[in-house]
Design a protein around this motif. Structure first.
Motif, mmCIF file in Angstrom:
data_model
loop_
_atom_site.group_PDB
_atom_site.id
_atom_site.type_symbol
_atom_site.label_atom_id
_atom_site.label_comp_id
_atom_site.label_asym_id
_atom_site.label_seq_id
_atom_site.Cartn_x
_atom_site.Cartn_y
_atom_site.Cartn_z
ATOM 1 N N VAL A 60 8.234 -7.073 7.564
ATOM 2 C CA VAL A 60 8.404 -5.719 6.075
ATOM 3 C C VAL A 60 9.593 -6.303 4.894
ATOM 4 O O VAL A 60 10.581 -6.785 5.617
ATOM 5 C CB VAL A 60 8.702 -4.503 6.389
ATOM 6 N N VAL A 103 8.941 -1.611 -0.705
ATOM 7 C CA VAL A 103 8.594 -2.211 0.185
ATOM 8 C C VAL A 103 7.936 -3.288 -1.120
ATOM 9 O O VAL A 103 7.005 -3.289 -1.404
ATOM 10 C CB VAL A 103 7.634 -1.833 1.607
ATOM 11 N N ILE A 124 4.143 -6.520 3.818
ATOM 12 C CA ILE A 124 3.642 -6.305 5.424
ATOM 13 C C ILE A 124 2.786 -7.189 5.533
ATOM 14 O O ILE A 124 1.204 -7.356 5.408
ATOM 15 C CB ILE A 124 3.267 -4.668 5.391
#
Length: 92
Positions: free
Chosen positions: A46, A69, A72
């Motif tokens: 991540v 974020v 991923i």
């Protein structure tokens, strides 16, 4: 090992700020820009900003992450990355 692989795995991301990951076996490494998790289904990287592990419950296989974020990435179980091939080559 098969019983562990049957454990549920989810990655739930809320507004790119909070994540709940299930099927987690371990947190391999983490800093503000990257968290590396070992799951029953391979490794997850991540990437983002201001990342941290808010809660880790290995008995349940859960990790709560916070921060911005930006990406991923999964590696498949048994892949070169999964076996540490890349890291082994870098640090020989």
């Amino acid at each position: 090992m098969e019983a562990q692989r049957e454990r549920e795995h989810k990655f739930v991301l809320d507004r790119r700020e909070k994540a709940l990951v299930t099927g987690v076996k371990d947190v391999i490494s983490f800093d503000e820009k990257e968290i590396l998790l070992q799951t029953d289904f391979g490794k997850i990287v991540v990437k983002g900003e201001g990342l941290h592990v808010k809660r880790l419950t290995l008995e349940k296989g859960e990790a709560e992450l916070e921060g911005q974020v930006n990406g991923i990435q999964y590696s498949a179980v048994g892949s070169v990355e999964e076996e540490g091939g890349l890291f082994n080559r870098l640090f020989r």
